[in-house]
Design a protein around this motif. Structure first.
Motif, PDB file in Angstrom:
ATOM      1  N   ASP A 354       0.833  -1.213   0.000  1.00  0.00           N
ATOM      2  CA  ASP A 354       0.000   0.000   0.000  1.00  0.00           C
ATOM      3  C   ASP A 354       0.868   1.264   0.000  1.00  0.00           C
ATOM      4  OD1 ASP A 354       0.783  -0.622   2.631  1.00  0.00           O
ATOM      5  OD2 ASP A 354      -0.797   0.643   3.459  1.00  0.00           O
ATOM      6  N   GLU A 355       2.071   1.183   0.544  1.00  0.00           N
ATOM      7  CA  GLU A 355       2.981   2.336   0.478  1.00  0.00           C
ATOM      8  C   GLU A 355       3.619   2.422  -0.908  1.00  0.00           C
ATOM      9  OE1 GLU A 355       5.812   2.912   3.622  1.00  0.00           O
ATOM     10  OE2 GLU A 355       4.422   2.151   5.134  1.00  0.00           O
ATOM     11  N   ALA A 356       4.022   1.262  -1.433  1.00  0.00           N
ATOM     12  CA  ALA A 356       4.690   1.226  -2.741  1.00  0.00           C
ATOM     13  C   ALA A 356       3.780   1.758  -3.851  1.00  0.00           C
ATOM     14  CB  ALA A 356       5.149  -0.192  -3.053  1.00  0.00           C
ATOM     15  N   ARG A 357       2.473   1.708  -3.609  1.00  0.00           N
ATOM     16  CA  ARG A 357       1.505   2.239  -4.590  1.00  0.00           C
ATOM     17  C   ARG A 357       1.771   3.710  -4.909  1.00  0.00           C
ATOM     18  NH1 ARG A 357      -3.192   3.267  -2.390  1.00  0.00           N
ATOM     19  NH2 ARG A 357      -4.103   4.153  -4.249  1.00  0.00           N
ATOM     20  N   GLY A 358       2.314   4.433  -3.936  1.00  0.00           N
ATOM     21  CA  GLY A 358       2.539   5.871  -4.115  1.00  0.00           C
ATOM     22  C   GLY A 358       3.898   6.210  -4.703  1.00  0.00           C
ATOM     23  N   ALA A 359       4.568   5.213  -5.299  1.00  0.00           N
ATOM     24  CA  ALA A 359       5.928   5.457  -5.810  1.00  0.00           C
ATOM     25  C   ALA A 359       5.921   6.278  -7.090  1.00  0.00           C
ATOM     26  CB  ALA A 359       6.615   4.122  -6.050  1.00  0.00           C
ATOM     27  N   LEU A 360       6.852   7.211  -7.157  1.00  0.00           N
ATOM     28  CA  LEU A 360       7.040   8.038  -8.353  1.00  0.00           C
ATOM     29  C   LEU A 360       8.523   8.125  -8.662  1.00  0.00           C
ATOM     30  CD1 LEU A 360       4.702  11.021  -7.382  1.00  0.00           C
ATOM     31  CD2 LEU A 360       4.217   9.249  -9.083  1.00  0.00           C
ATOM     32  N   ARG A 361       8.854   8.109  -9.948  1.00  0.00           N
ATOM     33  CA  ARG A 361      10.256   8.268 -10.349  1.00  0.00           C
ATOM     34  C   ARG A 361      10.366   9.435 -11.329  1.00  0.00           C
ATOM     35  NH1 ARG A 361      12.974   3.879 -14.142  1.00  0.00           N
ATOM     36  NH2 ARG A 361      11.617   4.933 -15.620  1.00  0.00           N
ATOM     37  N   LEU A 362      11.176  10.405 -10.956  1.00  0.00           N
ATOM     38  CA  LEU A 362      11.443  11.544 -11.825  1.00  0.00           C
ATOM     39  C   LEU A 362      12.906  11.432 -12.239  1.00  0.00           C
ATOM     40  CD1 LEU A 362       9.546  12.455  -9.218  1.00  0.00           C
ATOM     41  CD2 LEU A 362       9.477  14.590 -10.479  1.00  0.00           C
ATOM     42  N   SER A 363      13.169  11.372 -13.533  1.00  0.00           N
ATOM     43  CA  SER A 363      14.557  11.178 -13.956  1.00  0.00           C
ATOM     44  C   SER A 363      14.961  12.201 -15.002  1.00  0.00           C
ATOM     45  CB  SER A 363      14.779   9.747 -14.428  1.00  0.00           C
ATOM     46  OG  SER A 363      13.815   9.370 -15.368  1.00  0.00           O
ATOM     47  N   LEU A 364      16.109  12.795 -14.760  1.00  0.00           N
ATOM     48  CA  LEU A 364      16.599  13.879 -15.597  1.00  0.00           C
ATOM     49  C   LEU A 364      17.600  13.342 -16.618  1.00  0.00           C
ATOM     50  CD1 LEU A 364      15.832  14.983 -12.666  1.00  0.00           C
ATOM     51  CD2 LEU A 364      17.273  16.937 -13.209  1.00  0.00           C
ATOM     52  N   GLY A 365      17.934  14.179 -17.583  1.00  0.00           N
ATOM     53  CA  GLY A 365      18.932  13.795 -18.574  1.00  0.00           C
ATOM     54  C   GLY A 365      19.836  14.961 -18.895  1.00  0.00           C
ATOM     55  N   ARG A 366      20.801  14.707 -19.782  1.00  0.00           N
ATOM     56  CA  ARG A 366      21.740  15.766 -20.164  1.00  0.00           C
ATOM     57  C   ARG A 366      21.004  16.967 -20.740  1.00  0.00           C
ATOM     58  NH1 ARG A 366      23.947  17.695 -24.677  1.00  0.00           N
ATOM     59  NH2 ARG A 366      22.463  16.368 -25.769  1.00  0.00           N
ATOM     60  N   SER A 367      19.860  16.692 -21.423  1.00  0.00           N
ATOM     61  CA  SER A 367      19.141  17.783 -22.088  1.00  0.00           C
ATOM     62  C   SER A 367      18.177  18.525 -21.149  1.00  0.00           C
ATOM     63  CB  SER A 367      18.385  17.236 -23.298  1.00  0.00           C
ATOM     64  OG  SER A 367      17.542  16.168 -22.900  1.00  0.00           O
ATOM     65  N   THR A 368      18.072  18.085 -19.901  1.00  0.00           N
ATOM     66  CA  THR A 368      17.184  18.769 -18.954  1.00  0.00           C
ATOM     67  C   THR A 368      17.756  20.156 -18.630  1.00  0.00           C
ATOM     68  OG1 THR A 368      16.614  16.635 -17.978  1.00  0.00           O
ATOM     69  CG2 THR A 368      16.068  18.592 -16.680  1.00  0.00           C
ATOM     70  N   THR A 369      16.883  21.169 -18.675  1.00  0.00           N
ATOM     71  CA  THR A 369      17.350  22.542 -18.438  1.00  0.00           C
ATOM     72  C   THR A 369      16.894  23.048 -17.065  1.00  0.00           C
ATOM     73  OG1 THR A 369      15.337  23.492 -19.351  1.00  0.00           O
ATOM     74  CG2 THR A 369      17.143  23.066 -20.915  1.00  0.00           C
ATOM     75  N   THR A 370      17.486  24.168 -16.657  1.00  0.00           N
ATOM     76  CA  THR A 370      17.079  24.809 -15.406  1.00  0.00           C
ATOM     77  C   THR A 370      15.603  25.214 -15.508  1.00  0.00           C
ATOM     78  OG1 THR A 370      19.317  25.634 -15.251  1.00  0.00           O
ATOM     79  CG2 THR A 370      17.711  26.652 -13.800  1.00  0.00           C
ATOM     80  N   ALA A 371      15.203  25.666 -16.693  1.00  0.00           N
ATOM     81  CA  ALA A 371      13.794  26.071 -16.888  1.00  0.00           C
ATOM     82  C   ALA A 371      12.865  24.861 -16.731  1.00  0.00           C
ATOM     83  CB  ALA A 371      13.628  26.704 -18.272  1.00  0.00           C
ATOM     84  N   ASP A 372      13.293  23.702 -17.221  1.00  0.00           N
ATOM     85  CA  ASP A 372      12.498  22.471 -17.050  1.00  0.00           C
ATOM     86  C   ASP A 372      12.269  22.210 -15.569  1.00  0.00           C
ATOM     87  OD1 ASP A 372      12.394  21.809 -19.758  1.00  0.00           O
ATOM     88  OD2 ASP A 372      14.177  20.519 -19.668  1.00  0.00           O
ATOM     89  N   ILE A 373      13.343  22.357 -14.792  1.00  0.00           N
ATOM     90  CA  ILE A 373      13.250  22.021 -13.371  1.00  0.00           C
ATOM     91  C   ILE A 373      12.401  23.061 -12.632  1.00  0.00           C
ATOM     92  CG2 ILE A 373      14.619  21.694 -11.241  1.00  0.00           C
ATOM     93  CD1 ILE A 373      14.552  19.303 -13.280  1.00  0.00           C
ATOM     94  N   ALA A 374      12.522  24.318 -13.036  1.00  0.00           N
ATOM     95  CA  ALA A 374      11.693  25.357 -12.402  1.00  0.00           C
ATOM     96  C   ALA A 374      10.212  25.052 -12.656  1.00  0.00           C
ATOM     97  CB  ALA A 374      12.063  26.728 -12.969  1.00  0.00           C
TER      98      ALA A 374
END
Ligand SMILES: Cc1ncc(COP(=O)(O)O)c(C=O)c1O
Length: 400
Positions: A354-374
């Motif tokens: 029931d806890e694992a149900r709430g799992a999320l994965r956010l993964s960045l790459g070389r092309s990820t920008t500061t604006a993307d993260i903002a």
């Protein structure tokens, strides 16, 4: 014909699923283009067309080898990381069958490893899973204890693709090689673009790699086989790849993978700290939300993966809501035709379903920008805060 969206970082939603796959890098496409067009020969043909393709394929072996600290002849190009692990594990298990049938592994491996080993169990191999801790890390001393006289193979991943935890491979390699004749297979698919990979000094005998996690083409990977390691081919036909993998080679794919890994190696020193800082910024924003718990090891982890559990909410629902708001992420669970299976990784780490149900994965790459993260910071915190508020009584769980 209906076309899908063409990736354009300026007009598209924010892409935070680089652990699933990365966009093909323009320099890689450029390197591949001749082999998707004019240079179409079969590398096994003796004429000029074949020779041109053979030259490119040999060059791809050389270049990929140089990028990972290997020798060209130690590399077998495959159709991806999955095939690389299938070949490494099944090939080594069968080659060593007369000496033993026991294989030692962990419960947090990618299914490319886990399911290959489950298949081998049908043929009398004994597969032993050594448990991991709360962070998903295996203790090399436990691996040592699990190895018996009948053990021929150990498989431990370099880093986990769901929670980003790095496994202590150097120590694992040390204990494995204290047992004569036992081989170590390492799934480095997720880690390879992010760590200073030098296969010769890693201590492994077999290393599985994939191009598409490194801005290379999908459907291309490689297995590094330490010189002198005996392996039985798992696909039969022609004598390609020194008899280790039959079938006409994917020349464009091999060229693209070699180029992608060259670029990764040349830029790693700059890419890693930049991406880590962006990931840490996003992690800090999520840490402010009550009910959000980070998963995986706090320091021994890949720089591009942020994995969390949002207590009391359904990860798939959150991922869907984020998709609608223009941020592409993934859940920590494998979704199969409408039903969400809890992650085998979080299960092994001791998280109840029931806890694992709430799992999320956010993964960045070389092309990820500061604006993307903002933008992601703004959208993800707002969406999660909204969902958490709707389930307020359920997430009285201590986040820690
Ligand atoms: C750790 C790990 N191993 C293996 C694979 C499979 O690689 P491929 O998609 O190239 O078959 C993946 C891809 O998600 C992965 O993350």
């Amino acid at each position: 014909m209906r076309r899908g969206p063409v990736y354009n970082p300026r007009t598209m939603p924010v892409y935070l699923d680089h652990a699933a796959t990365t966009p093909l890098r323009p320099e890689v496409l450029e390197a591949m283009t001749p082999y998707l067009g004019g240079v179409f020969g079969n590398p096994s043909s003796g004429h000029a067309f074949g020779r041109a393709a053979r030259e490119a394929l040999d060059d791809a072996h050389e270049r990929l080898a140089r990028a990972i600290g290997a020798e060209a002849r130690e590399i077998v190009f495959t159709s991806g990381g999955t095939e690389a692990s299938n070949l490494g594990l099944k090939g080594a298990a069968w080659a060593g069958k007369s000496r033993g049938h026991r294989i030692v592994t962990t419960p947090v491996e990618h299914h490319a490893v886990g399911h290959s080993l489950a298949y081998l169990e049908h043929f009398g191999f004994e597969v032993v899973q050594v448990p991991v801790d709360r962070y998903g890390r295996v203790d090399p001393a436990d691996i040592d204890r699990a190895i018996t006289e009948r053990t021929t193979l150990v498989s431990v991943m370099l880093a986990n693709n769901e929670v980003g935890t790095l496994e202590p491979i150097a120590e694992v390699a040390e204990v494995v090689h204290a047992h004569r004749g036992v081989l170590l297979h390492v799934d480095a698919v997720q880690a390879a673009p992010w760590v200073d990979l030098d296969v010769a000094s890693l201590g492994a005998d077999l290393v599985a790699l994939s191009a598409h996690k490194a801005e290379g083409p999908k459907g291309t990977g490689a297995l590094w086989i330490r010189r002198g390691t005996h392996l039985l081919a798992q696909q039969h036909g022609g004598s390609q790849e020194r008899h280790r993998r039959a079938g006409t080679e994917n020349v464009a794919g091999a060229v693209g993978m070699a180029r992608a890994f060259e670029l990764v190696r040349a830029e790693r020193e700059i890419t890693v700290p930049r991406v880590r800082a962006l990931r840490d910024r996003l992690a800090a924003a999520l840490a402010d939300l009550e009910g959000v718990e980070p998963t995986g090891h706090p320091t021994e982890r890949l720089p591009h993966i942020l994995s969390v559990i949002a207590h009391g909410i359904d990860g798939a629902t959150a991922a869907q809501a984020l998709d609608l708001e223009g941020v592409a992420i993934s859940t920590g669970s494998a979704c199969t035709t409408g039903s969400t299976e809890p992650s085998h990784v979080l299960d092994a780490m001791g998280y109840p379903a029931d806890e694992a149900r709430g799992a999320l994965r956010l993964s960045l790459g070389r092309s990820t920008t500061t604006a993307d993260i903002a933008e992601a910071e703004r959208v993800v915190t707002a969406v999660l805060a909204r969902l958490l508020a709707m389930t307020a009584p359920a997430h009285g769980v201590a986040a820690g």
